[in-house]
Scaffold this motif. Structure first.
Motif, PDB file in Angstrom:
ATOM      1  N   ALA A  67      92.812 -31.583 -13.511  1.00  0.00           N
ATOM      2  CA  ALA A  67      91.742 -30.625 -13.221  1.00  0.00           C
ATOM      3  C   ALA A  67      90.587 -30.787 -14.208  1.00  0.00           C
ATOM      4  O   ALA A  67      89.413 -30.624 -13.839  1.00  0.00           O
ATOM      5  N   VAL A  68      90.895 -31.104 -15.464  1.00  0.00           N
ATOM      6  CA  VAL A  68      89.845 -31.334 -16.464  1.00  0.00           C
ATOM      7  C   VAL A  68      89.018 -32.555 -16.087  1.00  0.00           C
ATOM      8  O   VAL A  68      87.783 -32.554 -16.165  1.00  0.00           O
ATOM      9  N   ILE A  69      89.701 -33.628 -15.673  1.00  0.00           N
ATOM     10  CA  ILE A  69      88.989 -34.844 -15.252  1.00  0.00           C
ATOM     11  C   ILE A  69      88.101 -34.546 -14.052  1.00  0.00           C
ATOM     12  O   ILE A  69      86.952 -34.999 -13.965  1.00  0.00           O
ATOM     13  N   LEU A  70      88.647 -33.764 -13.114  1.00  0.00           N
ATOM     14  CA  LEU A  70      87.857 -33.407 -11.931  1.00  0.00           C
ATOM     15  C   LEU A  70      86.647 -32.566 -12.324  1.00  0.00           C
ATOM     16  O   LEU A  70      85.544 -32.758 -11.793  1.00  0.00           O
ATOM     17  N   GLN A  71      86.830 -31.631 -13.264  1.00  0.00           N
ATOM     18  CA  GLN A  71      85.714 -30.795 -13.701  1.00  0.00           C
ATOM     19  C   GLN A  71      84.619 -31.636 -14.352  1.00  0.00           C
ATOM     20  O   GLN A  71      83.425 -31.372 -14.170  1.00  0.00           O
ATOM     21  N   ALA A  72      85.018 -32.664 -15.103  1.00  0.00           N
ATOM     22  CA  ALA A  72      84.032 -33.554 -15.725  1.00  0.00           C
ATOM     23  C   ALA A  72      83.190 -34.254 -14.662  1.00  0.00           C
ATOM     24  O   ALA A  72      81.969 -34.390 -14.804  1.00  0.00           O
ATOM     25  N   ALA A  73      83.848 -34.680 -13.576  1.00  0.00           N
ATOM     26  CA  ALA A  73      83.109 -35.314 -12.486  1.00  0.00           C
ATOM     27  C   ALA A  73      82.195 -34.313 -11.796  1.00  0.00           C
ATOM     28  O   ALA A  73      81.056 -34.640 -11.416  1.00  0.00           O
ATOM     29  N   GLY A  79      84.242 -34.790  -1.794  1.00  0.00           N
ATOM     30  CA  GLY A  79      85.332 -35.561  -2.378  1.00  0.00           C
ATOM     31  C   GLY A  79      86.164 -34.721  -3.325  1.00  0.00           C
ATOM     32  O   GLY A  79      87.395 -34.828  -3.356  1.00  0.00           O
ATOM     33  N   ALA A  80      85.490 -33.851  -4.093  1.00  0.00           N
ATOM     34  CA  ALA A  80      86.215 -32.968  -5.008  1.00  0.00           C
ATOM     35  C   ALA A  80      87.105 -31.989  -4.243  1.00  0.00           C
ATOM     36  O   ALA A  80      88.164 -31.589  -4.733  1.00  0.00           O
ATOM     37  N   CYS A  81      86.678 -31.600  -3.050  1.00  0.00           N
ATOM     38  CA  CYS A  81      87.450 -30.635  -2.272  1.00  0.00           C
ATOM     39  C   CYS A  81      88.801 -31.200  -1.816  1.00  0.00           C
ATOM     40  O   CYS A  81      89.732 -30.433  -1.540  1.00  0.00           O
ATOM     41  N   PHE A  82      88.906 -32.519  -1.717  1.00  0.00           N
ATOM     42  CA  PHE A  82      90.161 -33.127  -1.278  1.00  0.00           C
ATOM     43  C   PHE A  82      91.092 -33.449  -2.437  1.00  0.00           C
ATOM     44  O   PHE A  82      92.194 -33.963  -2.215  1.00  0.00           O
ATOM     45  N   ALA A  83      90.684 -33.152  -3.665  1.00  0.00           N
ATOM     46  CA  ALA A  83      91.503 -33.500  -4.824  1.00  0.00           C
ATOM     47  C   ALA A  83      92.840 -32.746  -4.823  1.00  0.00           C
ATOM     48  O   ALA A  83      93.897 -33.336  -5.040  1.00  0.00           O
ATOM     49  N   SER A  84      92.804 -31.437  -4.591  1.00  0.00           N
ATOM     50  CA  SER A  84      94.047 -30.649  -4.633  1.00  0.00           C
ATOM     51  C   SER A  84      95.015 -31.013  -3.508  1.00  0.00           C
ATOM     52  O   SER A  84      96.216 -31.201  -3.768  1.00  0.00           O
ATOM     53  N   ARG A 104      94.892 -36.290  -8.572  1.00  0.00           N
ATOM     54  CA  ARG A 104      93.671 -35.520  -8.815  1.00  0.00           C
ATOM     55  C   ARG A 104      92.653 -36.358  -9.600  1.00  0.00           C
ATOM     56  O   ARG A 104      91.446 -36.284  -9.338  1.00  0.00           O
ATOM     57  N   ALA A 105      93.141 -37.151 -10.547  1.00  0.00           N
ATOM     58  CA  ALA A 105      92.241 -38.023 -11.302  1.00  0.00           C
ATOM     59  C   ALA A 105      91.624 -39.080 -10.400  1.00  0.00           C
ATOM     60  O   ALA A 105      90.438 -39.422 -10.536  1.00  0.00           O
ATOM     61  N   ALA A 106      92.409 -39.601  -9.466  1.00  0.00           N
ATOM     62  CA  ALA A 106      91.880 -40.597  -8.532  1.00  0.00           C
ATOM     63  C   ALA A 106      90.769 -40.001  -7.676  1.00  0.00           C
ATOM     64  O   ALA A 106      89.742 -40.658  -7.415  1.00  0.00           O
ATOM     65  N   ALA A 107      90.960 -38.766  -7.252  1.00  0.00           N
ATOM     66  CA  ALA A 107      89.912 -38.098  -6.476  1.00  0.00           C
ATOM     67  C   ALA A 107      88.650 -37.931  -7.314  1.00  0.00           C
ATOM     68  O   ALA A 107      87.527 -38.119  -6.811  1.00  0.00           O
ATOM     69  N   ALA A 108      88.811 -37.573  -8.596  1.00  0.00           N
ATOM     70  CA  ALA A 108      87.648 -37.387  -9.470  1.00  0.00           C
ATOM     71  C   ALA A 108      86.908 -38.696  -9.702  1.00  0.00           C
ATOM     72  O   ALA A 108      85.670 -38.734  -9.705  1.00  0.00           O
ATOM     73  N   ILE A 109      87.671 -39.757  -9.892  1.00  0.00           N
ATOM     74  CA  ILE A 109      87.054 -41.040 -10.238  1.00  0.00           C
ATOM     75  C   ILE A 109      86.417 -41.697  -9.031  1.00  0.00           C
ATOM     76  O   ILE A 109      85.319 -42.271  -9.115  1.00  0.00           O
TER      77      ILE A 109
END
Length: 445
Positions: free
Chosen positions: A254-260, A413-418, A398-403
């Motif tokens: 979630a932190v990685i996603l927030q950074a993105a 794209g962020a919406c599909f992370a969870s 989740r990190a893959a979704a962020a990256i």
């Protein structure tokens, strides 16, 4: 008051245990909901973004607290199921000692690294100070949070889900009164929101301790109960620490996603923050059924009622998946109105982004419901390896979704992370549960 969950209809026991738990978990999530609502309405969208962007970091640390305290209490529930009341008291003493030491270490560690984490997350400069002010106070209040989670989890694992709910409702009510007072009357701004949470939780601890003293004599620790052996401490640590680290591992994603997300600007950050608060409340029924399975499983495992565990899981799946469908429909129908509560008029893009997030999450809640049931059942059995691995899978997905997905598709794209993370975690948990179920049933064949 306690409740024996080793006799009677599993479905009825789980449901009646879960209903107060749903209310309690919703009250717990309402801490963040109220913070976000009041800050967004009174201090504006920029302040909302500042508080909202701290969500993953709070999840990183608070998730550890919630996971670890739940894990420490699992052993207490197993002793209760085995009708070993001295073991229950010794377990409560061990939980207290371990919690105090862990809270001290966690407070010092988190407070030392918080600013660097915000920098690493590429927090926008215009919201950096507000974010730091809010989260640093929350981190210094971790011992209070730890005490609240530990006391309520111990009471809950003895089969009582109502008292913890009342305690959390009391704390939330106090928070609702204190937060506007601290922000508007005392003019403390964003720090006032954080102080309101800490003070309200402290009063919740006192309320729970009073309840234990008056109503739960099995938790009245005697002098000889403090004779804690290395084996006893390890019995708690081997379950609690992996559960805590598992939650933190998930939170790293979630932190990685927030950074993105921070790269997409304050509007995307505010939308994500508001919609996550709604989402957190919407998925509380599924989490509550999972937590109920941890208490139910721990007691029946202690009583060696293995066939009841399998029956309880099956019946719980029917109920939880049904709740997940209802929650998804609520997201679809009322999502825009709920997002509007945070930002008011004139923020159409924030509302649109938030509704998109809720639609995607709601369509995937059934996966989350299965994830919670399998994870907490395994934890109630004292298993920590596979749930930890499943947490790593959540991190990876989740990190893959962020990256990749955020870079390619932006906000959607962020919406599909969870949903990706839930699926990646649910598969190994499901496989492990069915293997464990077969082994348990073979013991009574």
């Amino acid at each position: 008051m306690t409740k024996d969950m080793t006799t009677g209809s599993p479905a009825r026991l789980i449901l009646w245990f879960t209903l107060p738990l749903i209310a309690g978990n919703i009250f717990q999530q309402l801490y963040g909901f109220v913070d976000t609502l009041i800050v967004g309405r009174i201090l504006g969208v920029e302040a909302l973004a500042a508080v909202g962007c701290t969500g993953p970091l709070l999840f990183l640390i608070m998730g550890f607290v919630m996971g670890a305290t739940s894990g420490f209490a699992i052993y207490t529930g197993q002793r209760f199921g085995a009708q070993d009341m001295r073991g229950v008291r010794q377990s409560a003493a061990a939980c207290l000692v371990i919690s105090i030491l862990t809270a001290i270490v966690l407070t010092l560690f988190s407070s030392a690294i918080v600013r660097q984490l915000l920098i690493w997350m590429q927090t926008p400069p215009e919201i950096m100070q507000g974010a730091y002010d809010f989260i640093s106070i929350c981190f210094w209040g971790l011992p209070v949070t730890f005490a609240l989670m530990m006391t309520t989890n111990i009471v809950r694992t003895l089969g009582n889900s109502t008292a913890p709910t009342v305690v959390l409702a009391f704390s939330l009510s106090t928070n609702i009164v204190l937060e506007p007072l601290f922000i508007m009357v005392f003019d403390w701004g964003i720090p006032g929101a954080a102080w309101a949470v800490v003070v309200a939780q402290g009063l919740g601890v006192l309320a729970c301790l009073w309840y234990i003293w008056r109503k739960v004599p099995v938790l009245h620790i005697h002098r000889d109960d403090w004779q804690l052996t290395r084996h006893l401490l390890w019995a708690h640590l081997r379950i609690g620490l992996p559960m805590g680290f598992q939650a933190s591992i998930i939170a790293i994603g979630a932190v990685i996603l927030q950074a993105a997300l921070n790269d997409l600007g304050p509007t995307a950050v505010a939308s994500f923050a508001a919609s996550q608060k709604v989402d957190a409340i919407a998925n509380m029924p599924m989490m509550s059924f999972g937590i109920a399975m941890a208490a139910y499983t721990a007691q029946n495992y202690g009583a060696r009622q293995y066939d009841r565990i399998a029956l309880g899981v099956r019946q719980c799946i029917y109920m939880s998946v049904g709740f997940s469908i209802v929650a998804g429909l609520v997201n679809a129908c009322f999502g825009p109105h709920l997002i509007w509560l945070f930002v008011g008029d004139g923020q159409e893009q924030v509302v649109e982004y938030g509704h998109l997030y809720l639609l995607i999450q709601g369509a995937s809640y059934w996966i989350l419901s299965l994830l919670f049931i399998f994870r907490y059942t395994l934890q109630g059995l004292g298993h920590s390896g596979v749930p930890t691995f499943a947490g790593i899978m959540e991190l990876i997905m989740r990190a893959a979704a962020a990256i990749f997905l955020v870079q390619w598709f932006g906000y959607i794209g962020a919406c599909f992370a969870s949903p990706m993370a839930w699926l990646g975690s649910c598969v190994p948990l499901a496989i492990s549960y069915w293997r464990t179920r077969k082994q348990l049933l073979s013991r009574i064949a």
